[in-house]
Design a protein around this motif. Structure first.
Motif, mmCIF file in Angstrom:
data_model
loop_
_atom_site.group_PDB
_atom_site.id
_atom_site.type_symbol
_atom_site.label_atom_id
_atom_site.label_comp_id
_atom_site.label_asym_id
_atom_site.label_seq_id
_atom_site.Cartn_x
_atom_site.Cartn_y
_atom_site.Cartn_z
ATOM 1 N N ASN A 115 -28.836 -29.788 -35.447
ATOM 2 C CA ASN A 115 -29.340 -28.595 -34.771
ATOM 3 C C ASN A 115 -28.980 -28.676 -33.287
ATOM 4 N N PRO A 116 -27.974 -27.908 -32.826
ATOM 5 C CA PRO A 116 -27.559 -28.004 -31.433
ATOM 6 C C PRO A 116 -28.609 -27.477 -30.455
ATOM 7 N N CYS A 117 -29.581 -26.749 -30.945
ATOM 8 C CA CYS A 117 -30.648 -26.239 -30.075
ATOM 9 C C CYS A 117 -31.705 -27.301 -29.801
ATOM 10 N N TYR A 118 -31.654 -28.407 -30.529
ATOM 11 C CA TYR A 118 -32.590 -29.517 -30.339
ATOM 12 C C TYR A 118 -31.876 -30.594 -29.526
ATOM 13 N N ALA A 119 -31.871 -30.422 -28.217
ATOM 14 C CA ALA A 119 -31.138 -31.334 -27.327
ATOM 15 C C ALA A 119 -31.941 -32.604 -27.082
ATOM 16 N N THR A 120 -31.299 -33.751 -27.226
ATOM 17 C CA THR A 120 -31.954 -35.034 -26.978
ATOM 18 C C THR A 120 -31.284 -35.812 -25.854
ATOM 19 N N ALA A 121 -30.051 -35.460 -25.547
ATOM 20 C CA ALA A 121 -29.317 -36.162 -24.486
ATOM 21 C C ALA A 121 -28.301 -35.217 -23.875
ATOM 22 N N ARG A 122 -28.001 -35.463 -22.631
ATOM 23 C CA ARG A 122 -26.988 -34.680 -21.932
ATOM 24 C C ARG A 122 -25.901 -35.658 -21.492
ATOM 25 N N LEU A 123 -24.678 -35.353 -21.842
ATOM 26 C CA LEU A 123 -23.561 -36.209 -21.473
ATOM 27 C C LEU A 123 -22.887 -35.647 -20.230
ATOM 28 N N LYS A 124 -22.688 -36.504 -19.254
ATOM 29 C CA LYS A 124 -22.038 -36.077 -18.019
ATOM 30 C C LYS A 124 -20.630 -36.669 -17.995
ATOM 31 N N PRO A 125 -19.616 -35.827 -17.972
ATOM 32 C CA PRO A 125 -18.251 -36.369 -17.916
ATOM 33 C C PRO A 125 -18.000 -37.067 -16.583
ATOM 34 N N THR A 126 -17.200 -38.106 -16.633
ATOM 35 C CA THR A 126 -16.837 -38.809 -15.406
ATOM 36 C C THR A 126 -15.810 -37.974 -14.640
ATOM 37 N N PHE A 127 -15.640 -38.285 -13.370
ATOM 38 C CA PHE A 127 -14.677 -37.548 -12.552
ATOM 39 C C PHE A 127 -13.271 -37.667 -13.126
ATOM 40 N N ILE A 128 -12.877 -38.878 -13.504
ATOM 41 C CA ILE A 128 -11.522 -39.067 -14.032
ATOM 42 C C ILE A 128 -11.357 -38.323 -15.354
ATOM 43 N N SER A 129 -12.449 -38.159 -16.114
ATOM 44 C CA SER A 129 -12.369 -37.392 -17.355
ATOM 45 C C SER A 129 -12.086 -35.918 -17.069
ATOM 46 N N LYS A 130 -12.699 -35.392 -16.005
ATOM 47 C CA LYS A 130 -12.422 -34.008 -15.620
ATOM 48 C C LYS A 130 -10.971 -33.863 -15.159
ATOM 49 N N VAL A 131 -10.491 -34.840 -14.397
ATOM 50 C CA VAL A 131 -9.087 -34.833 -13.962
ATOM 51 C C VAL A 131 -8.174 -34.911 -15.181
ATOM 52 N N ASN A 132 -8.527 -35.781 -16.130
ATOM 53 C CA ASN A 132 -7.730 -35.949 -17.345
ATOM 54 C C ASN A 132 -7.636 -34.644 -18.127
ATOM 55 N N THR A 133 -8.753 -33.940 -18.275
ATOM 56 C CA THR A 133 -8.726 -32.665 -18.989
ATOM 57 C C THR A 133 -7.780 -31.685 -18.299
ATOM 58 N N ALA A 134 -7.844 -31.634 -16.972
ATOM 59 C CA ALA A 134 -6.955 -30.734 -16.223
ATOM 60 C C ALA A 134 -5.495 -31.131 -16.425
ATOM 61 N N VAL A 135 -5.189 -32.430 -16.355
ATOM 62 C CA VAL A 135 -3.809 -32.900 -16.531
ATOM 63 C C VAL A 135 -3.327 -32.609 -17.951
ATOM 64 N N GLN A 136 -4.194 -32.828 -18.944
ATOM 65 C CA GLN A 136 -3.814 -32.534 -20.332
ATOM 66 C C GLN A 136 -3.495 -31.057 -20.507
ATOM 67 N N LEU A 137 -4.293 -30.197 -19.914
ATOM 68 C CA LEU A 137 -4.046 -28.759 -20.031
ATOM 69 C C LEU A 137 -2.790 -28.331 -19.272
ATOM 70 N N ILE A 138 -2.534 -28.962 -18.130
ATOM 71 C CA ILE A 138 -1.297 -28.683 -17.391
ATOM 72 C C ILE A 138 -0.088 -29.079 -18.235
#
Length: 188
Positions: free
Chosen positions: A114-137
């Motif tokens: 059930n995605p409406c029953y949240a138990t944890a929040r995952l925070k992406p690391t800075f390099i992970s955000k950079v990686n996503t941008a590089v992958q999309l580029i």
């Protein structure tokens, strides 16, 4: 939901080598992602647990289908796609593990999925955000390569190396910072 729906369409277009249309559909998927993020940041009543679960899932589905189909079309090397997919599989396995560990007893399948029953929040690391941008580029550059005739460009090969580096760095950052990237929600 739009990005999830567009992912197989993009895969089909790439496999059929219709790169002009695929580039346009990819741009549309990018616009829906930007619009979704803009709305979620600017209108608090538009945020939802379901949306926060679907957004990263849509990214993973889109990236996976794009990399596999671009590899099939010989526009991205197999080892790079294997590296990206492996990292994502490990991250998804970690999310499933965190979900299980943070779910209060009794743990039921209904609560677990059930995605409406949240138990944890995952925070992406800075390099992970950079990686996503590089992958999309890299995806955009690879889709554009046959359209604009630069598939054999050294710049594209350099981008492969940059993507491999940021993917490895991102995987390491999650390993190294592990627990710091997870915020357990105590109100359940």
């Amino acid at each position: 939901m739009t990005r999830i729906g567009l992912a197989p369409v993009l895969g089909y277009l790439i496999i059929e080598e219709d790169f002009n249309v695929a580039l346009g559909v990819f741009a549309l998927a990018g616009l829906t992602d930007l619009l979704d993020g803009f709305i979620a940041r600017n209108w608090a009543n538009q945020k939802s647990a379901l949306g926060s679960a679907l957004d990263p899932l849509a990214d993973k589905i889109l990236i996976s289908i794009l990399y596999v189909s671009l590899t099939y079309a010989d526009l991205i090397p197999v080892p790079l796609t294997y590296m990206i997919i492996s990292r994502d599989v490990m991250l998804i396995a970690a999310v499933f593990y965190v979900r299980y560990r943070t779910l209060p007893t009794p743990r039921t399948l209904a609560k677990y999925f059930n995605p409406c029953y949240a138990t944890a929040r995952l925070k992406p690391t800075f390099i992970s955000k950079v990686n996503t941008a590089v992958q999309l580029i890299l995806v955009a550059a690879s889709l554009a390569a046959p359209v604009f005739n630069y598939a054999d460009s050294i710049c594209l090969q350099i981008l492969w190396c940059c993507t491999a580096f940021t993917t490895a760095a991102s995987a390491y950052s999650y390993y190294h910072y592990g627990r710091k990237t997870v915020q357990v929600i105590k109100d359940r």
